[in-house]
Enzyme design. Structure first.
Site, PDB file in Angstrom:
ATOM      1  N   GLY A 208      -4.658   1.880   7.102  1.00 31.92           N
ATOM      2  CA  GLY A 208      -5.231   1.088   6.013  1.00 31.92           C
ATOM      3  C   GLY A 208      -4.792   1.610   4.664  1.00 31.92           C
ATOM      4  O   GLY A 208      -3.842   2.391   4.558  1.00 31.92           O
ATOM      5  N   ASN A 209      -5.478   1.164   3.619  1.00 30.50           N
ATOM      6  CA  ASN A 209      -5.177   1.644   2.272  1.00 30.50           C
ATOM      7  C   ASN A 209      -6.476   1.798   1.490  1.00 30.50           C
ATOM      8  O   ASN A 209      -7.563   1.524   2.003  1.00 30.50           O
ATOM      9  CB  ASN A 209      -4.193   0.708   1.553  1.00 30.50           C
ATOM     10  CG  ASN A 209      -4.696  -0.715   1.466  1.00 30.50           C
ATOM     11  OD1 ASN A 209      -5.714  -0.985   0.840  1.00 30.50           O
ATOM     12  ND2 ASN A 209      -3.981  -1.649   2.110  1.00 30.50           N
ATOM     13  N   HIS A 210      -6.360   2.207   0.228  1.00 31.39           N
ATOM     14  CA  HIS A 210      -7.542   2.571  -0.553  1.00 31.39           C
ATOM     15  C   HIS A 210      -8.149   1.417  -1.340  1.00 31.39           C
ATOM     16  O   HIS A 210      -9.052   1.639  -2.154  1.00 31.39           O
ATOM     17  CB  HIS A 210      -7.187   3.692  -1.531  1.00 31.39           C
ATOM     18  CG  HIS A 210      -6.790   4.978  -0.874  1.00 31.39           C
ATOM     19  ND1 HIS A 210      -7.658   5.710  -0.089  1.00 31.39           N
ATOM     20  CD2 HIS A 210      -5.606   5.658  -0.861  1.00 31.39           C
ATOM     21  CE1 HIS A 210      -7.043   6.787   0.360  1.00 31.39           C
ATOM     22  NE2 HIS A 210      -5.787   6.781  -0.085  1.00 31.39           N
ATOM     23  N   ALA A 276      -4.662  -6.108  -0.906  1.00 30.19           N
ATOM     24  CA  ALA A 276      -3.634  -5.108  -0.617  1.00 30.19           C
ATOM     25  C   ALA A 276      -3.320  -5.196   0.882  1.00 30.19           C
ATOM     26  O   ALA A 276      -3.941  -4.525   1.707  1.00 30.19           O
ATOM     27  CB  ALA A 276      -4.131  -3.722  -0.994  1.00 30.19           C
TER      28      ALA A 276
END
Length: 400
Positions: A208-210, A276
């Protein structure tokens, strides 16, 4: 749409006055600032104390407050209000409004008001049908006053038919519908994506991402405030929309987000892709949790479908497509390349090198670039303010 609106609620002598308590609660819950003005007869049906408690303001009944001698300035009240709602509006009060008779504070406020005036009749069936009442109502509408139609049902007399005041939620819905028509994006459809995507490795782990989703949710809220019908496709996030009329669709992976975007994009006047989205996803997802073992582990990744490019290829004339570019180097060049390659109308550039911008912050610093490569750079602002800047740019293109 009612948040921050200053509303004078006029209450007349009618059994339906009891509904005013629920109406005040709904108005206050929607963020409105409510000032109650009652006719003397209305106090026989519901107490000023009840309504003052709910509105958190003293209730005005007379021109002067008896114990202090203070003047309740009807002119100031009429100029203060963004809207005057008279609910219930009795046959007596409607007749006074139609003829300009001014024998109580509420009628003085009505005659002083420069804002839109709404009235919700409440009376018995025969009073409602009487030609004098209907003539007065037609006259009020010719003045520009707005009728909130009464409903049908059992009346206080025991008769059944027209004349009962609209229910509080119906009044709120009526107000919102009227207000929405005046907004810049009324009847426009906007698709917004927000948050990250999670690409499963096994049933427990993911890539995943932030992204927190704050920026995308702020944009969706702003579009809703401008009157648009908003569909929000959100990856995993703890964010909550301010507006209940936003259609929220929760997804987890890039593939799921693509599926939903393709489903709703065709009907959208504008699409703002703020999510995102993962560029890569595991080629093979383990059906059981991968156990720790000796040595390293390699995870083969495959490219996900580029959602923004896919929508750019499907975009029709008149549709507005907006992308985001979060960059760490050669920011402007990369953003312009993305703008051109993906057939975008606007690209919103922000850099992780700017303090206060990027993931999980409450602020952002962006530059918006259009198809003609015209750049508009903004200073560091709250994400709510940035959302306003972006939505105004999109609105300019929609209404071009």
């Amino acid at each position: 749409m009612l948040e921050g609106k200053k509303i004078v609620l006029g209450i007349c002598g009618s059994i339906a006055a009891y509904k005013a308590a629920a109406l005040i609660r709904l108005l206050v819950k929607a963020g409105a600032d409510v000032q109650v003005v009652m006719t003397p007869d209305a106090t026989n049906f519901i107490t000023p104390l009840t309504l003052a408690t709910l509105s958190k303001k003293p209730v005005y009944v007379d021109y002067f407050t008896a114990d202090t001698g203070e003047w309740n300035n009807h002119v100031e009240l009429g100029l203060w209000a963004d809207a005057l709602i008279i609910a219930p509006a009795s046959a007596n009060t409607i007749a006074k409004m139609a003829t300009g008779l001014c024998d109580n504070l509420l009628m003085a406020v009505y005659l002083s008001a420069r804002c839109p005036v709404y009235f919700a009749p409440a009376m018995d069936l025969d009073m409602w049908k009487h030609s004098a009442t209907q003539q007065n109502i037609n006259k009020l509408q010719s003045f520009g006053n707005i009728l909130i139609p009464p409903g049908s049902g059992e009346l206080a007399s025991g008769l059944y038919g027209e004349g009962r005041m609209a229910e509080p939620q119906e009044i709120i819905d009526f107000l919102l519908a009227k207000l929405k028509k005046k907004l810049p994006l009324a009847d426009k459809s906007v698709l917004v994506t927000a948050g990250p995507t999670y690409e499963a490795i096994d049933p427990v782990r993911f890539i995943g991402n932030h992204s927190s989703g704050k920026m995308g949710f702020a944009i969706a809220d702003k579009f809703a405030a401008m009157g648009a019908n908003v569909t929000l496709i959100a990856g995993p996030t703890a964010q909550v929309s301010k507006y209940q009329n936003i259609k929220r669709i929760d997804v987890t992976s890039a593939a799921q987000m693509l599926q939903q975007c393709l489903l709703y994009f065709k009907a959208a006047d504008a699409c703002v892709m703020c999510a995102a989205v993962a560029d890569y996803t595991p080629a093979n997802v383990a059906t059981q949790k991968i156990k720790k073992q000796q040595g390293d582990i390699n995870i083969e990744l495959k490219k996900t479908t580029d959602i923004l490019k896919t929508l750019g290829e499907q975009k029709t004339n008149g549709q507005i497509l907006v992308g985001f570019a979060l960059e760490t180097n050669n920011e402007e060049a990369h953003a312009i390349e993305k703008l051109k390659n993906k057939n975008l109308d606007l690209i919103v550039l922000n850099s992780l090198n700017d303090s206060g911008a990027g993931f999980k912050t409450d602020t952002n610093k962006v530059t918006i670039i259009d198809r003609d490569l015209k750049k508009t750079a903004f200073t560091l602002k709250s994400k709510t303010e940035v959302a306003s800047d972006i939505c105004l740019k999109v609105t300019e293109l929609i209404n071009k």
